[in-house]
Enzyme design. Sequence first.
Site, short mmCIF file in Angstrom:
data_model
loop_
_atom_site.label_atom_id
_atom_site.label_comp_id
_atom_site.label_asym_id
_atom_site.label_seq_id
_atom_site.Cartn_x
_atom_site.Cartn_y
_atom_site.Cartn_z
N ARG A 40 0.27 4.71 -4.12
CA ARG A 40 0.88 5.80 -4.04
C ARG A 40 2.07 6.33 -4.87
NH1 ARG A 40 1.64 5.55 2.30
NH2 ARG A 40 1.36 3.47 1.67
N ASP A 142 9.56 -3.04 -0.02
CA ASP A 142 9.86 -1.58 -0.29
C ASP A 142 10.83 -1.15 0.57
OD1 ASP A 142 8.27 -1.81 1.93
OD2 ASP A 142 6.67 -0.48 1.20
N ARG A 353 26.51 1.80 -24.74
CA ARG A 353 25.18 1.22 -24.43
C ARG A 353 25.42 -0.12 -24.12
NH1 ARG A 353 22.26 2.45 -29.64
NH2 ARG A 353 20.79 0.82 -28.59
C1 UD1 Z 1 4.02 -1.46 8.56
C2 UD1 Z 1 4.13 -2.20 9.86
C3 UD1 Z 1 4.37 -0.80 10.91
C4 UD1 Z 1 5.87 -0.28 10.63
C5 UD1 Z 1 5.89 0.07 9.13
C6 UD1 Z 1 7.28 0.14 8.57
C7 UD1 Z 1 2.08 -3.63 10.23
C8 UD1 Z 1 0.90 -4.01 10.64
N1 UD1 Z 1 2.69 -2.41 10.23
O1 UD1 Z 1 3.20 -0.44 8.25
O2 UD1 Z 1 4.50 -1.07 12.20
O3 UD1 Z 1 6.13 0.62 10.95
O4 UD1 Z 1 5.61 -0.83 8.18
O5 UD1 Z 1 7.50 0.73 7.33
O6 UD1 Z 1 3.07 -4.70 9.89
N2 UD1 Z 1 1.87 -6.14 2.46
C9 UD1 Z 1 1.26 -7.33 1.88
N3 UD1 Z 1 0.10 -7.77 2.11
C10 UD1 Z 1 -0.77 -7.24 2.86
C11 UD1 Z 1 -0.39 -6.04 3.69
C12 UD1 Z 1 0.95 -5.59 3.31
O7 UD1 Z 1 2.22 -7.90 1.13
O8 UD1 Z 1 -2.02 -7.64 3.16
C13 UD1 Z 1 3.21 -5.86 2.41
C14 UD1 Z 1 3.08 -4.49 1.39
O9 UD1 Z 1 3.44 -4.65 0.17
C15 UD1 Z 1 4.68 -3.83 2.12
C16 UD1 Z 1 4.58 -4.48 3.42
O10 UD1 Z 1 3.53 -5.48 3.50
O11 UD1 Z 1 5.72 -4.20 1.38
C17 UD1 Z 1 4.08 -3.54 4.59
O12 UD1 Z 1 2.89 -2.96 4.41
P1 UD1 Z 1 2.25 -1.55 4.52
O13 UD1 Z 1 0.86 -1.29 4.23
O14 UD1 Z 1 3.30 -0.60 3.77
O15 UD1 Z 1 2.54 -1.33 6.02
P2 UD1 Z 1 2.66 0.01 7.00
O16 UD1 Z 1 1.32 0.70 7.01
O17 UD1 Z 1 3.75 0.90 6.12
CA CA Z 2 5.08 0.72 4.35
#
Ligand code: UD1
Ligand code: CA
Length: 486
Positions: A40, A142, A353
């Site tokens: 995104r 992030d 710089r």
């Molecule tokens: C996640 C949480 C949610 C919380 C939110 C807060 C879970 C299932 N959900 O959702 O409860 O409210 O964050 O921002 O934990 N990542 C990996 N590998 C994976 C999946 C994710 O490294 O297989 C990393 C992503 O790069 C990211 C983080 O884990 O840094 C969170 O993943 P993301 O998919 O953004 O979770 P959310 O849907 O935001």
């Molecule tokens: Ca997230």
Amino acid sequence: MLHPEVVGPERSGPVGNLLGILMSVRSSLTVVLAAGDGTRMRSGLPKVLHPVAGQSLLAHVLNAAPKEQGKGQGKGQEKERGAALAIVIGPDHKAVAEEATRLRPDATTFIQHERLGTAHAVLAAREAIARGADDLLVAFGDTPLISAATFERLRAPLEKGATLAVLGFRAADPTGYGRLLIEGGRLVAIREQADASPEEHEVTLCNAGVMAFDGRKALEILDRIGNANSKGEYYLVDAVTVVRDMGLEAVVIETNEDEVRGINTKAQLAEAESVMQARLRKKALEAGVTLIAPETVYLAADTTFGKDVTIEPFVVIGPGVSISDGAVIHSFSHIVQSSIGKNASVGPYARLRPGTSLGDGAKIGNFVETKAATLEAGVKVNHLSYIGDAEIGANANIGAGTITCNYDGFSKHKTTIGKGAFVGTNSSLVAPVKIGAGAYIGSGSVITRDVPEDAMAIERSPQNTREGGAARFREMKTRGKKRKES
Ligand code: UD1
Ligand code: CA
């Protein structure tokens, strides 16, 4: 008996300090999840490498994560038994691994080959977790606004016997976040948006994503997490249910929404920048920096200030800048990776710089650009100059329009100017070249050979002045014009 409760965001003063001391003797492993592509963001750069306040998102998180503490930091404080760090990255994220090791050479990176969810991602670091720290912390790469104090607050309940502490916040708009379900004052589950019932959608207490586990039970808990949910992913949030099923305690530590803003889009990146800038300006003001119009000054997370520094409106400071006591940065200046001495003056409209070092009382005036240049105390470059790859001795005066010609189209060369030298205006110093201490360069010279100490060098064609020449020229021109008209 432990009474898990939702603890409010502020916890400082004596209690906080005491917690700091207690926590410092526990070992920790922090696992930072950064395997996402960040689709995104619509960018070729992996998401966690995007900058906020001059540092990558990852750098912010790593700076806040527990660090090994040096000996003798504060009375009664033992050396932390270890603060290990593991970063989980995607398969094609060499740049992320490089950034991680640059920031924390002690960090281990693990590759998550398939993106099967946050719990699956944590388990990519199984080898590190199996080494067994007292506390296992999980954070997302992030969420750059998280603070070190929050990590410590999250660890505190583990000290008191809880198995899991989850960082929660009240979301202005909870859409998309995991909801924290509390029953009888206890955290019983976290429900992801896609799996939540209509009543659960109303819950505003949300999962920030940061968690602290009892390090010795963490692997067992993580291994028990399944993927029976609407996305078929291994959700880290399910650790709460697992812990509860094991008859152990999970608690919530609350923080404010600003601290846990996750970055998924460029708009959120810009929001985080604005939150971070507000924090940095406040911190600078509290440290005694005079900011005449704080909202127009951009700072970097690592900017350091001495006493009585003044920054005028519309100044941009990038990473790696230190500004010493009494220095003044005038409007519209742009400064990156530079150190500015005591009582030095920069700008307006100056560009420093990387590699610029200004001695005490040095003056850089308007439309002056410097790069890889050391200007010792009292050096003046007041107007319209380029000083690159140069060393200038104390109190030298560099006239308006002086250019160090440092580049011949193939490589860069150095200019050295001795102390007290005077370089007349509009001089070109063709590097490599040395100008001795106390030497004097006549205006308009193109200096291609070294000038010894106290010598005077002028490189200029002889001036040709003809008495009455202008009058004769005018007369000739007006006569010619009349002839054409008649
Ligand atoms: C996640 C949480 C949610 C919380 C939110 C807060 C879970 C299932 N959900 O959702 O409860 O409210 O964050 O921002 O934990 N990542 C990996 N590998 C994976 C999946 C994710 O490294 O297989 C990393 C992503 O790069 C990211 C983080 O884990 O840094 C969170 O993943 P993301 O998919 O953004 O979770 P959310 O849907 O935001
Ligand atoms: Ca997230």
